[in-house]
Design an enzyme around this catalytic site. Structure first.
Site, PDB file in Angstrom:
ATOM      1  N   GLU A   1       0.816  -1.209   0.000  1.00  0.00           N
ATOM      2  CA  GLU A   1       0.000   0.000   0.000  1.00  0.00           C
ATOM      3  C   GLU A   1       0.854   1.265   0.000  1.00  0.00           C
ATOM      4  OE1 GLU A   1      -3.785   0.283   0.418  1.00  0.00           O
ATOM      5  OE2 GLU A   1      -3.283  -1.525  -0.685  1.00  0.00           O
ATOM      6  N   ASP A   2       1.912   1.256   0.808  1.00  0.00           N
ATOM      7  CA  ASP A   2       2.623   2.514   1.055  1.00  0.00           C
ATOM      8  C   ASP A   2       3.941   2.643   0.306  1.00  0.00           C
ATOM      9  OD1 ASP A   2       0.569   2.922   2.742  1.00  0.00           O
ATOM     10  OD2 ASP A   2       1.682   2.497   4.585  1.00  0.00           O
TER      11      ASP A   2
END
Ligand code: MN
Length: 702
Positions: free
Chosen positions: A76-77
Site C-alpha cells: 500500500e505505502d
C-alpha cells in the site's frame, strides 16, 4: 533519527535459527521499502511493522506470519508489487501481505448494529486465512497504542472502528487480553475526558484501599496454603472501560462501584480449581448469584474459569477468577494459542486445517456442556462463511450466498432494480451481469426504465428471490405479449369472415366467454396468443356462425420481430426477413414462424391444417435474426479466424460455431450468425466467398 532499530532476536527465540535469518531479510527489505517514510509521531515508518511483528511473536505465530507482518504495509505505502514479495519471500507470505492490504482498503462507515456485525463477517470472510486476521489485529493494536499523534477526527474514527469491529473479532477468536486492551484504548480515545476522570478516580480509590487489598491477598494465600493447594494469586486491575460500562448500564455513580480490584487464582488442574473455590468460600462469605462455572459450561469462544465474588471483612465485594494455567493461556491468546508452530511452507488448506483444529478443540471443551454441534456451526460460519459480503454505493453491506451474481445483488436491493438492470459496475468498472461477486466489492447497478429481465438470467442466478422474481416477470410479460398477439390473430380471423373486432357487441363477448369458460376478454385473446384456442374457432363463436360458413382468404398477419416471447422463430429453418414464411400455432408456445418450404412444415400442414396461418414480414424490421450457414473450407491453419473476422467485418455477430471433419482436407464450419434480412445475409456470403480458403457456402436447414 537517532533511534537504532532492528530485530530483537530474543523475542523470536521460539523459531528456528534459519527462520530468524529470514525474518531479518524481511526486516531489511521492509526498512528499505519504507526508507524516508515517517509515522505521524515522527518515528521512522519501520518502527510500526516491527512492533506488529513483535506483538505476533508474543502469540508465537509462525515465521510466515511474522514475515508478512514486517512487510504488511509495503504494497500500500511503498509501491512494492505482490509478485516481488512472492519472488523474494514465497507465495504464502505474499498472499498474507495481500490479504492484509485488502482489508486495509475497505472502510467501515455505518454505525448500525447489524451493519457492524456484517462488516465483522466480511472481514473474516475476506481473510480466509486466520493469520491475516491476526496480523490485522496486531496492526490495529499498535496503531491504537500510538494514536496520540493522529489528528482528532481520524483518531475518533479509528477508535470507533476498533470498538465496534476489531475488539469484538478479538473476543470471538478468544483473544481476551487483546480484546480488553483494544476496548480500553478505544474508550480513552473516544471519550478522553470521561476516561481521564474515571482513571484518576480509580487510581485514587486503589491508593486508598492499598492496605486493604494487601491484607485480602495475604488472607487468600494463607487460606489456600492451609488447604494444601498450590496456587498463584495475582491482583488484577479491572479496566476503566468495564467500570464505565457498569456505571452506564446499572445507573451507578463511581462511588457505588466497589469491584475496581479483582484477583485471579491460577492452579495446576481442574479438580484443584473447585478445591480452591471451596477454600475461598469458607474464608469470606460469597455473594449469592455471583458464582459462575465457565469450566463446566465454557463461553462461546472457549473461555474457561470459575467466577465468584466474596464480601471482605470491610464489607466490600471482591471478584475472583479461578482457572488452570492452561485455561489462562487460552483465555489470553485464543486462536493463537492453538497455533502449531510449523515453519515449513504452509498451504491455505494447512492453515484451514489448523484453524479447524482450533475449532475442534473448542468443540471438545464445549462438548462437556452439550449442544456442541450448534456451537461449532456458529464459530465455523464466521471463519469459513458460505456468504459473500458486498457494499452498495451508499456503503451498506449486503450478504449474498457464495456464487451470487450481479443480477442477484440487483434483486436483493429491490425487485424493481432487478427487473430494470442493464449493466453493473464493480469497484467502478463495468463487468458482465453474470459476474460472481466477491467479498468487499462495491457494486453499482445501472438500470434503464424500459429494460426487462432476460430469460437467460435464470441460468446463473443463485438466490431464490432473483429466480422467483424473474420467473414471475416473464410469466406476466408472456401473458401480455400473448394477449397482444392473440388480438391480432383474432382480428385477422374476423376479417376473413368480413367482420372486425370493433363490431362485436358486449352480448356476443359475454356469450363467447361463458361458452369457453374464460374470465375476461384479455384471457380469451391471451389463450389464442398462447395457442390454446384457434382464432378461427373463437371468431365463429363471436359471430355466432355455424361451422359451415366459409371464410374468405384474409390479409396475412404481420410479423414485426418485436412480439417478444409470443412469437418464436423456428430453429430448424431459421427464417429471416425476406424469406416466405408461415406460422404455426402451438399449444402453450404461441406462434412459431417457419420458412414456407421447411421440411417440418410440409408434414404438419398436411396433418393439422387448422394450426397454420399465413404470416408475412413487416417491411421495416429493425432487429437481428439468427440464421444457420455451413461454410466448407480448405483445412488450413488459421482458417476459422479468417472466416470469423470476415463475418465481423460484414456486420454480423456469431452466436455459435461447430466444426465437422476437422482432420480431413476439407472441413465444414457450421455457424449460427445474426443478420437483419436476406440482403444482409447475401452480403455476408459474398464476403466469405472472396476468401481463397472457402470452397462452398450454403444456408443450412435441418
Ligand atoms: Mn499497518
Amino acid at each position: 533519527m537517532s533511534t537504532v532499530l532492528g530485530l530483537d532476536e530474543n523475542r523470536f527465540a521460539y523459531l528456528k535459527q534459519a527462520d530468524v535469518a529470514r525474518l531479518n531479510e524481511a526486516y531489511r527489505f521492509s526498512e528499505a521499502a519504507h526508507s524516508g517514510q515517517k509515522r505521524q509521531s515522527g518515528d521512522p515508518y519501520i518502527s510500526h511493522p516491527l512492533a506488529v511483528a513483535e506483538i505476533l511473536a508474543g502469540w508465537h505465530l509462525d515465521s510466515q506470519a511474522i514475515m508478512a507482518a514486517l512487510l504488511h504495509d509495503v504494497l500500500e505505502d511503498a509501491q512494492v508489487s505482490k509478485s516481488e514479495i512472492a519472488k523474494t519471500f514465497g507465495k504464502s507470505v505474499a498472499e498474507l501481505v495481500d490479504g492484509v492490504s485488502k482489508l486495509a482498503r475497505i472502510e467501515f462507515q455505518s454505525a448500525e448494529e447489524a451493519q457492524a456485525e456484517n462488516f465483522r463477517k466480511m472481514l473474516l470472510a475476506m481473510a480466509r486465512d486466520v493469520r491475516v486476521i491476526l496480523i490485522k489485529l496486531a496492526d490495529r493494536l499498535h496503531n491504537m497504542r500510538t494514536l496520540g499523534a493522529v489528528p482528532p477526527a481520524k483518531r475518533r474514527r479509528i477508535a470507533r472502528e476498533t470498538m465496534e469491529i476489531y475488539a469484538p473479532i478479538a473476543l470471538r477468536l478468544g483473544l481476551n487480553a487483546l480484546h480488553n486492551e483494544m476496548q480500553e484504548l478505544a474508550f480513552s480515545n473516544l471519550y478522553p475526558l470521561r476516561y481521564a476522570v474515571l482513571a484518576k478516580a480509580t487510581r485514587a480509590a486503589r491508593g486508598n484501599r492499598r492496605e486493604v487489598i494487601g491484607k485480602t491477598e495475604a488472607a487468600f494465600k494463607a487460606r489456600l496454603a492451609e488447604a494444601g493447594i498450590e496456587a498463584t494469586v495475582v491482583g488484577r486491575e479491572k479496566n476503566v472501560y468495564s467500570t464505565y460500562r457498569k456505571m452506564v448500564e446499572k445507573h451507578l455513580s463511581f462511588s457505588q462501584i466497589h469491584d475496581i480490584y479483582a484477583f485471579r487464582v491460577l492452579v495446576s488442574d481442574i479438580p484443584t480449581c473447585y478445591l480452591a473455590l471451596g477454600a475461598l468460600h469458607s474464608l469470606y462469605k460469597p455473594i449469592p448469584g455471583k458464582f459462575k462455572d465457565y469450566i463446566a459450561i465454557p463461553k462461546g469462544n472457549g473461555y474457561q474459569s470459575l467466577h465468584t465474588a466474596l464480601i471482605d471483612p470491610y464489607g466490600l465485594p471482591v471478584e475472583i477468577q479461578i482457572r488452570t494455567e492452561h485455561m489462562h493461556h487460552i483465555a489470553e491468546s485464543g486462536v493463537a494459542s492453538h497455533w502449531m508452530y510449523k515453519d515449513e511452507e504452509a498451504s491455505l488448506s494447512d492453515v484451514q486445517r489448523k484453524t479447524h483444529g482450533w475449532l475442534q478443540s473448542l468443540l471438545e471443551i464445549q462438548s462437556q456442556s452439550g449442544d456442541s454441534a450448534e456451537f461449532l456451526e456458529h464459530v465455523k460460519v464466521d471463519l469459513f462463511p458460505d456468504e459473500v459480503y458486498v457494499f452498495t454505493p451508499q456503503g451498506k453491506i449486503l450478504s449474498m450466498p457464495r456464487g451470487a451474481t450481479a443480477v442477484d445483488f440487483a434483486y436483493a436491493v429491490h425487485t424493481d432494480i432487478g427487473n430494470c438492470c442493464v449493466a453493473v459496475k464493480v469497484d467502478g468498472e463495468l463487468v458482465p451481469l453474470r459476474t460472481e461477486l466477491r467479498n468487499g466489492e462495491r457494486v453499482e447497478i445501472i438500470t434503464a426504465s424500459h429494460a426487462k429481465p432476460n430469460p437467460a438470467w435464470l441460468q446463473y442466478v443463485r438466490t431464490g428471490k432473483a429466480r422467483s422474481n424473474i420467473r414471475h416477470f416473464l410469466k406476466t410479460m408472456q401473458y401480455e405479449e400473448s394477449a397482444a398477439l392473440g388480438e391480432r390473430l383474432l382480428s385477422q380471423a374476423l376479417k376473413s369472415f368480413g367482420s372486425t373486432l370493433a363490431s362485436i357487441d358486449d352480448a356476443n363477448w359475454e356469450r363467447a366467454m361463458r361458452d369457453t369458460g374464460t374470465r375476461s376478454r384479455q384471457q380469451l385473446v391471451a389463450d389464442i396468443g398462447l395457442g390454446r384456442r384457434l382464432p378461427a374457432v373463437v371468431a365463429r363463436r363471436l359471430l355466432r356462425y355455424a361451422d359451415g360458413v366459409e371464410a374468405k382468404p384474409a390479409a396475412n398477419v404481420t410479423i414485426h420481430g418485436t412480439e417478444g416471447m409470443a412469437v418464436q422463430f423456428a430453429t430448424c429453418c431459421h427464417p429471416i426477413p425476406g424469406d416466405a414464411v408461415v406460422g404455426s400455432i402451438k399449444k402453450g408456445q404461441g406462434l412459431i414462424v417457419h420458412v414456407v418450404d421447411c421440411a417440418q412444415v410440409e408434414r404438419s400442414r398436411r396433418n393439422q391444417p387448422e394450426q397454420w396461418i399465413d404470416v408475412e414480414w413487416d417491411q421495416a424490421t429493425t432487429r437481428l435474426f439468427q440464421v444457420a450457414i455451413t461454410v466448407t473450407v480448405r483445412n488450413e491453419r488459421g482458417v476459422l479466424a479468417k472466416v470469423a473476422s470476415e463475418l465481423a467485418e460484414a456486420g454480423s455477430n456469431i452466436d455459435s460455431i461447430s466444426m465437422e471433419d476437422e482432420h480431413s482436407l476439407h472441413a465444414s464450419l457450421h455457424f449460427v450468425v445474426q443478420v437483419s434480412h436476406r440482403r444482409h445475409l447475401a452480403r455476408v456470403m459474398r464476403a466469405l466467398r472472396r476468401l481463397s480458403e472457402v470452397v462452398k457456402i450454403a444456408r443450412f436447414r435441418e
